[in-house]
Design an enzyme around this catalytic site. Structure first.
Site, PDB file in Angstrom:
ATOM      1  N   LYS A 124      38.933  40.315  35.515  1.00  0.00           N
ATOM      2  CA  LYS A 124      38.165  40.940  34.445  1.00  0.00           C
ATOM      3  C   LYS A 124      37.034  40.017  34.013  1.00  0.00           C
ATOM      4  CE  LYS A 124      40.258  44.881  33.818  1.00  0.00           C
ATOM      5  NZ  LYS A 124      39.554  46.180  33.913  1.00  0.00           N
ATOM      6  N   LYS A 175      42.217  56.987  39.761  1.00  0.00           N
ATOM      7  CA  LYS A 175      43.470  56.853  39.020  1.00  0.00           C
ATOM      8  C   LYS A 175      44.055  58.245  38.835  1.00  0.00           C
ATOM      9  CE  LYS A 175      41.681  52.750  36.741  1.00  0.00           C
ATOM     10  NZ  LYS A 175      41.327  52.033  35.498  1.00  0.00           N
TER      11      LYS A 175
END
Length: 328
Positions: free
Chosen positions: A108, A215
Site C-alpha cells: 500500500k 472482486k
C-alpha cells in the site's frame, strides 16, 4: 437470480467483528454478515461507508454464492500475494512473516498523512526481504494525481514493480498516466475504476489499464465478475474486499473458474486478521489457497459476534438492500 425470503436470511444471519493486526483501509475491526444457504456459507460485507445501492451488489453476490450452483473450478489451488499495509519500514518483516510461502507482495502506498519517502522506504524494505526474485506491486487506491503518480512510479521503479494498481482515481487520469509511464515498463492495473464504476468495462475500452483487479462481492457475484473479465479481453487479478474466510472462498471460487490466471491473486488477506471465523482460517500455505468450501467454526462465530447495536445496524442494512434487489 432467485432472491431468498428476507425472513429466512434474517433468521440465519450471523454478524461478526474481526480484529486486525494493523489498520488497513482505515479499518481496525472488520464487520461482516454471514449466512448458510443451500449451496454453503456465504458473506455480505460491504464497507460501512457504502450506500445501499452500492451495497446491493454485494448482497447479490452473497445470494448467488449461497443459494445457486457454483461454477466448476479449472484449478485446485490459487496462488496469492502477501499484502503489506501502509506500515513503517521496520514493521514489514513481521507483516510478511504472516503470509506463508508468498513470493509476491502488494504494498500500500499514497496513504493519507504519509509521504513518498515513507512509500519508498516500505517498498525498499519489501524488496530487501523478498530478494530479487520476489514480485512487488503497489496499490495507491487512486491517491495520486497524474503528475504525482508519474513522479512516484519513477522513484519506485528501481525496485522492479510488477504493476501499479489504481495509481489515479479517474479513468482519464489512468489513460494519461499509462501513456506517460510506458517507457518505464510498469503496467497499470484498475481496481476502483472497475468495481465502483457504472460501466466496469469502460476502463478497458479507454485503453486505461493493462490488467483488471476484480472482486466477487462488489461486482455482484462470481459469474458476473468472470463474464466481465472475459468481455474486457484483459488479464485479471482476483482480489478480496477484506473478507472473512467465507468471503475469501468466494474470491477463490472466482479465481479457480477463470480460464487463465496470469498473476498471483490478492486473496491472502485473511492473514491480516487476529482471528477469523473458520478454524483453521483460509490463509496462504506455500503461497497458495486451496479451492475449498469454508464452514465457520461455531465457537468462533460466538466469540467474534458483533455487539447488539451493530447486529441491528446490519439487519436493517440487509433489509434495505434486499428490498432494492427485490425491486429489480
Amino acid at each position: 437470480m432467485t432472491l431468498p425470503p428476507l425472513d429466512e436470511m434474517l433468521a440465519d444471519a450471523h454478524v461478526v467483528a474481526l480484529p486486525m493486526h494493523t489498520r488497513f483501509r482505515g479499518v481496525q475491526v472488520r464487520e461482516a454478515m454471514l449466512f448458510e444457504g443451500p449451496s454453503g456459507w456465504t458473506e455480505f460485507s460491504p464497507f460501512v461507508e457504502y450506500d445501499d445501492l452500492e451495497s446491493a451488489a454485494w448482497l447479490a453476490a452473497a445470494v448467488e454464492f449461497g443459494w445457486e450452483e457454483r461454477p466448476a473450478p479449472v484449478r485446485e489451488t490459487v496462488p496469492v500475494n502477501a499484502t503489506v499495509p501502509a506500515v513503517p519500514a521496520d514493521a514489514v518483516r513481521a507483516v510478511l512473516a504472516r503470509f506463508h510461502g508468498c513470493r509476491t507482495a502488494k504494498v500500500k502506498v499514497a496513504e493519507r498523512g504519509q509521504s513518498l519517502a515513507d512509500d519508498i522506504a516500505r517498498v525498499r524494505e519489501v524488496r530487501e526481504r523478498m530478494g530479487p526474485e520476489g514480485r512487488i506491486r503497489v496499490d495507491a487506491n487512486g491517491g495520486w494525481n497524474v503528475d504525482e503518480a508519474e513522479h512516484a512510479l519513477h522513484a519506485l521503479a528501481p525496485y522492479d514493480l510488477e504493476y501499479a494498481e489504481q495509481p489515479c482515481a479517474s479513468i482519464d487520469e489512468l489513460a494519461q498516466l499509462r501513456e506517460r509511464v510506458a517507457y518505464m515498463g510498469i503496467p497499470i492495473a484498475a481496481d476502483e475504476s472497475v468495481r465502483k464504476a457504472d460501466d466496469p468495462l469502460r476502463v478497458a475500452r479507454a485503453g486505461a489499464a493493462d490488467l483488471l483487479v476484480v472482486k466477487a462481492q462488489p461486482l455482484g457475484g462470481v459469474r458476473r465478475a468472470r463474464d466481465l473479465v472475459a468481455a474486457s479481453g484483459l488479464p485479471a487479478v482476483v482480489s478480496s474486499a477484506l473478507d472473512t474466510s467465507v468471503g475469501i472462498a468466494m474470491g477463490v471460487a472466482l479465481a479457480a473458474a477463470l480460464p487463465e490466471l496470469d498473476y498471483d491473486c490478492g486473496l491472502g488477506t485473511g492473514s491480516l486478521f487476529v482471528s477469523d471465523v473458520a478454524d483453521p482460517p483460509l490463509q496462504p500455505r506455500d503461497g497458495a489457497l486451496a479451492v475449498t468450501a469454508v464452514v465457520p467454526d461455531a465457537a468462533r462465530l460466538e466469540a467474534l459476534a458483533a455487539s447488539g447495536d451493530r447486529r441491528e445496524w446490519w439487519r436493517k442494512r440487509l433489509t434495505r438492500c434486499h428490498a432494492l434487489l427485490a425491486a429489480g
